[in-house]
Design a protein around this motif. Structure first.
Motif, PDB file in Angstrom:
ATOM      1  N   SER A 122       0.841  -1.237   0.024  1.00 32.71           N
ATOM      2  CA  SER A 122       0.152  -0.003   0.035  1.00 32.71           C
ATOM      3  C   SER A 122       0.719   1.270  -0.095  1.00 32.71           C
ATOM      4  O   SER A 122       1.802   1.315   0.604  1.00 32.71           O
ATOM      5  CB  SER A 122      -0.767   0.062   1.274  1.00 32.71           C
ATOM      6  OG  SER A 122      -1.583   1.069   1.362  1.00 32.71           O
ATOM      7  N   GLY A 123       0.586   2.277  -0.932  1.00 33.17           N
ATOM      8  CA  GLY A 123       1.270   3.394  -0.876  1.00 33.17           C
ATOM      9  C   GLY A 123       0.455   4.687  -1.391  1.00 33.17           C
ATOM     10  O   GLY A 123      -0.709   4.528  -1.170  1.00 33.17           O
ATOM     11  N   LYS A 124       1.093   5.483  -1.660  1.00 37.93           N
ATOM     12  CA  LYS A 124       0.510   6.963  -1.980  1.00 37.93           C
ATOM     13  C   LYS A 124      -0.537   6.868  -3.294  1.00 37.93           C
ATOM     14  O   LYS A 124      -1.376   7.543  -3.436  1.00 37.93           O
ATOM     15  CB  LYS A 124       1.556   7.890  -2.376  1.00 37.93           C
ATOM     16  CG  LYS A 124       2.505   7.887  -3.422  1.00 37.93           C
ATOM     17  CD  LYS A 124       3.381   8.924  -3.531  1.00 37.93           C
ATOM     18  CE  LYS A 124       4.266   8.825  -4.755  1.00 37.93           C
ATOM     19  NZ  LYS A 124       4.075   8.331  -6.015  1.00 37.93           N
ATOM     20  N   ASP A 125      -0.099   5.745  -4.121  1.00 34.67           N
ATOM     21  CA  ASP A 125      -0.638   5.624  -5.550  1.00 34.67           C
ATOM     22  C   ASP A 125      -2.148   4.495  -5.192  1.00 34.67           C
ATOM     23  O   ASP A 125      -2.934   4.929  -6.100  1.00 34.67           O
ATOM     24  CB  ASP A 125       0.036   5.331  -6.576  1.00 34.67           C
ATOM     25  CG  ASP A 125       0.972   6.208  -7.018  1.00 34.67           C
ATOM     26  OD1 ASP A 125       0.666   7.452  -6.847  1.00 34.67           O
ATOM     27  OD2 ASP A 125       2.216   6.005  -7.228  1.00 34.67           O
ATOM     28  N   GLY A 126      -1.948   3.691  -4.378  1.00 34.33           N
ATOM     29  CA  GLY A 126      -2.986   2.864  -4.242  1.00 34.33           C
ATOM     30  C   GLY A 126      -2.669   1.663  -3.393  1.00 34.33           C
ATOM     31  O   GLY A 126      -1.826   1.715  -2.599  1.00 34.33           O
ATOM     32  N   ILE A 127      -3.336   0.471  -3.597  1.00 33.27           N
ATOM     33  CA  ILE A 127      -3.172  -0.710  -2.845  1.00 33.27           C
ATOM     34  C   ILE A 127      -3.032  -2.104  -3.640  1.00 33.27           C
ATOM     35  O   ILE A 127      -3.805  -1.731  -4.747  1.00 33.27           O
ATOM     36  CB  ILE A 127      -4.383  -0.872  -2.011  1.00 33.27           C
ATOM     37  CG1 ILE A 127      -4.022  -1.725  -0.802  1.00 33.27           C
ATOM     38  CG2 ILE A 127      -5.657  -1.229  -2.554  1.00 33.27           C
ATOM     39  CD1 ILE A 127      -5.064  -1.958   0.499  1.00 33.27           C
ATOM     40  N   VAL A 128      -2.278  -2.957  -3.261  1.00 34.84           N
ATOM     41  CA  VAL A 128      -2.049  -4.259  -3.901  1.00 34.84           C
ATOM     42  C   VAL A 128      -2.281  -5.354  -3.171  1.00 34.84           C
ATOM     43  O   VAL A 128      -2.121  -5.408  -2.151  1.00 34.84           O
ATOM     44  CB  VAL A 128      -0.638  -4.443  -4.327  1.00 34.84           C
ATOM     45  CG1 VAL A 128      -0.421  -5.609  -5.266  1.00 34.84           C
ATOM     46  CG2 VAL A 128      -0.100  -3.054  -5.305  1.00 34.84           C
ATOM     47  N   LEU A 129      -3.565  -6.203  -3.842  1.00 40.40           N
ATOM     48  CA  LEU A 129      -3.866  -7.163  -2.988  1.00 40.40           C
ATOM     49  C   LEU A 129      -3.611  -8.563  -3.466  1.00 40.40           C
ATOM     50  O   LEU A 129      -3.684  -8.556  -4.885  1.00 40.40           O
ATOM     51  CB  LEU A 129      -5.379  -7.215  -2.546  1.00 40.40           C
ATOM     52  CG  LEU A 129      -5.919  -5.732  -1.935  1.00 40.40           C
ATOM     53  CD1 LEU A 129      -7.332  -5.609  -2.240  1.00 40.40           C
ATOM     54  CD2 LEU A 129      -5.668  -5.941  -0.670  1.00 40.40           C
ATOM     55  N   ALA A 130      -3.368  -9.631  -2.804  1.00 38.99           N
ATOM     56  CA  ALA A 130      -2.985 -10.903  -3.776  1.00 38.99           C
ATOM     57  C   ALA A 130      -4.505 -11.403  -3.781  1.00 38.99           C
ATOM     58  O   ALA A 130      -5.480 -11.260  -3.070  1.00 38.99           O
ATOM     59  CB  ALA A 130      -2.481 -11.992  -2.672  1.00 38.99           C
ATOM     60  N   ALA A 131      -5.043 -12.208  -4.881  1.00 33.70           N
ATOM     61  CA  ALA A 131      -5.758 -12.911  -5.022  1.00 33.70           C
ATOM     62  C   ALA A 131      -5.578 -14.306  -5.734  1.00 33.70           C
ATOM     63  O   ALA A 131      -4.574 -14.612  -6.446  1.00 33.70           O
ATOM     64  CB  ALA A 131      -6.834 -12.090  -6.156  1.00 33.70           C
ATOM     65  N   LYS A 132      -6.777 -15.120  -5.678  1.00 30.43           N
ATOM     66  CA  LYS A 132      -6.691 -16.447  -5.996  1.00 30.43           C
ATOM     67  C   LYS A 132      -7.809 -16.773  -7.016  1.00 30.43           C
ATOM     68  O   LYS A 132      -8.943 -16.209  -6.795  1.00 30.43           O
ATOM     69  CB  LYS A 132      -6.833 -17.468  -5.147  1.00 30.43           C
ATOM     70  CG  LYS A 132      -5.677 -17.698  -4.194  1.00 30.43           C
ATOM     71  CD  LYS A 132      -5.878 -18.864  -3.264  1.00 30.43           C
ATOM     72  CE  LYS A 132      -5.545 -18.340  -1.598  1.00 30.43           C
ATOM     73  NZ  LYS A 132      -5.805 -19.150  -0.665  1.00 30.43           N
ATOM     74  N   SER A 133      -7.500 -17.429  -8.109  1.00 25.96           N
ATOM     75  CA  SER A 133      -8.774 -17.508  -9.076  1.00 25.96           C
ATOM     76  C   SER A 133      -9.458 -18.988  -8.646  1.00 25.96           C
ATOM     77  O   SER A 133      -8.709 -19.928  -8.327  1.00 25.96           O
ATOM     78  CB  SER A 133      -7.907 -17.569 -10.488  1.00 25.96           C
ATOM     79  OG  SER A 133      -9.369 -17.931 -11.454  1.00 25.96           O
ATOM     80  N   LYS A 134     -10.567 -18.919  -8.971  1.00 25.76           N
ATOM     81  CA  LYS A 134     -11.428 -20.323  -8.796  1.00 25.76           C
ATOM     82  C   LYS A 134     -11.293 -21.258 -10.010  1.00 25.76           C
ATOM     83  O   LYS A 134     -11.474 -22.508  -9.924  1.00 25.76           O
ATOM     84  CB  LYS A 134     -13.067 -19.766  -8.477  1.00 25.76           C
ATOM     85  CG  LYS A 134     -13.167 -18.927  -7.442  1.00 25.76           C
ATOM     86  CD  LYS A 134     -14.607 -18.441  -7.406  1.00 25.76           C
ATOM     87  CE  LYS A 134     -14.468 -17.607  -6.065  1.00 25.76           C
ATOM     88  NZ  LYS A 134     -16.043 -16.900  -6.060  1.00 25.76           N
ATOM     89  N   ASP A 135     -10.763 -20.556 -10.994  1.00 22.26           N
ATOM     90  CA  ASP A 135     -10.618 -21.478 -12.317  1.00 22.26           C
ATOM     91  C   ASP A 135      -9.301 -21.582 -12.822  1.00 22.26           C
ATOM     92  O   ASP A 135      -8.756 -22.340 -13.772  1.00 22.26           O
ATOM     93  CB  ASP A 135     -11.631 -21.491 -13.283  1.00 22.26           C
ATOM     94  CG  ASP A 135     -11.804 -20.035 -13.850  1.00 22.26           C
ATOM     95  OD1 ASP A 135     -11.059 -19.173 -13.332  1.00 22.26           O
ATOM     96  OD2 ASP A 135     -12.613 -19.767 -14.683  1.00 22.26           O
ATOM     97  N   ARG A 136      -8.268 -20.757 -12.327  1.00 23.74           N
ATOM     98  CA  ARG A 136      -6.851 -20.955 -12.926  1.00 23.74           C
ATOM     99  C   ARG A 136      -5.710 -20.815 -11.701  1.00 23.74           C
ATOM    100  O   ARG A 136      -6.091 -20.400 -10.552  1.00 23.74           O
ATOM    101  CB  ARG A 136      -6.702 -19.402 -13.120  1.00 23.74           C
ATOM    102  CG  ARG A 136      -7.233 -18.913 -14.704  1.00 23.74           C
ATOM    103  CD  ARG A 136      -6.977 -17.561 -14.995  1.00 23.74           C
ATOM    104  NE  ARG A 136      -7.581 -16.481 -14.059  1.00 23.74           N
ATOM    105  CZ  ARG A 136      -7.166 -15.117 -13.906  1.00 23.74           C
ATOM    106  NH1 ARG A 136      -5.918 -14.897 -14.391  1.00 23.74           N
ATOM    107  NH2 ARG A 136      -7.788 -14.393 -13.094  1.00 23.74           N
ATOM    108  N   PRO A 137      -4.860 -21.694 -11.832  1.00 26.40           N
ATOM    109  CA  PRO A 137      -3.999 -22.161 -10.941  1.00 26.40           C
ATOM    110  C   PRO A 137      -2.987 -20.783 -10.519  1.00 26.40           C
ATOM    111  O   PRO A 137      -2.798 -19.945 -11.269  1.00 26.40           O
ATOM    112  CB  PRO A 137      -2.852 -22.881 -11.510  1.00 26.40           C
ATOM    113  CG  PRO A 137      -3.189 -22.914 -13.008  1.00 26.40           C
ATOM    114  CD  PRO A 137      -4.476 -22.465 -12.898  1.00 26.40           C
ATOM    115  N   GLY A 138      -2.467 -20.703  -9.419  1.00 30.43           N
ATOM    116  CA  GLY A 138      -1.463 -19.639  -8.820  1.00 30.43           C
ATOM    117  C   GLY A 138      -2.383 -18.452  -8.363  1.00 30.43           C
ATOM    118  O   GLY A 138      -3.668 -18.538  -8.142  1.00 30.43           O
TER     119      GLY A 138
END
Length: 164
Positions: free
Chosen positions: A26-42
């Motif tokens: 998270s920083g001055k420009d925005g936020i980054v979140l991890a996500a998982k896909s329900k149908d794609r690995p990784g």
């Protein structure tokens, strides 16, 4: 400060069948979140940017990198652009391991911004101090991006990460 951007990430995640996990940054420009896909690995990153101009800069930088099939620059991993939503100001990206180059919200395309010489000198002195002995390598990375027409301004140890 960036918590108000999380609803945009949630809408994007719902539309693309992603499940949001932890916050990556998270920083001055925005936020980054991890996500998982329900149908794609990784795992993937959902980056939500606060301002339209920074969103457009980052998106255009990733489009350019994708068009050039760039996955690394001088051995530094570069996230790959997966998708986006202009209305939500969300980018979906791959998550990369160190060494990496992240964050193109302050990048300029096709031309280096014009600042007085003393401003550039102060910028370089600050970056040299931040990176210490690694500054010559960072300068080469910056130059390699410039060859692609991407001019990085916001370089710091948090977005040019070395393997320690």
């Amino acid at each position: 400060m960036n918590e108000n951007l999380i609803p945009n990430a949630g809408v994007y995640a719902h539309r693309h069948q992603l499940e949001i996990a932890e916050t990556l940054g998270s920083g001055k420009d925005g936020i980054v979140l991890a996500a998982k896909s329900k149908d794609r690995p990784g795992r993937f990153a959902i980056k939500v940017l606060r301002w339209p101009e920074e969103y457009q800069r980052e998106k255009q930088a990733y489009e350019r990198l994708g068009d050039a099939a760039v996955t690394t620059i001088l051995g530094f991993n570069v996230p790959q652009w997966i998708g986006c939503d202009d209305d939500l100001r969300v980018l979906e990206l791959t998550i990369v391991e160190r060494p990496f180059v992240l964050d193109f919200a302050a990048a300029y395309l096709d031309a280096r911004p014009e600042f007085p010489a003393d401003v550039w000198a102060d910028w370089e002195a600050e970056k040299s101090e931040q990176f210490e002995r690694r500054w010559p390598v960072v300068q080469k990375v910056i130059e390699a991006f410039e060859e692609l027409g991407i001019y990085l301004l916001d370089v710091s140890p948090s977005n040019i990460g070395f393997v320690d």
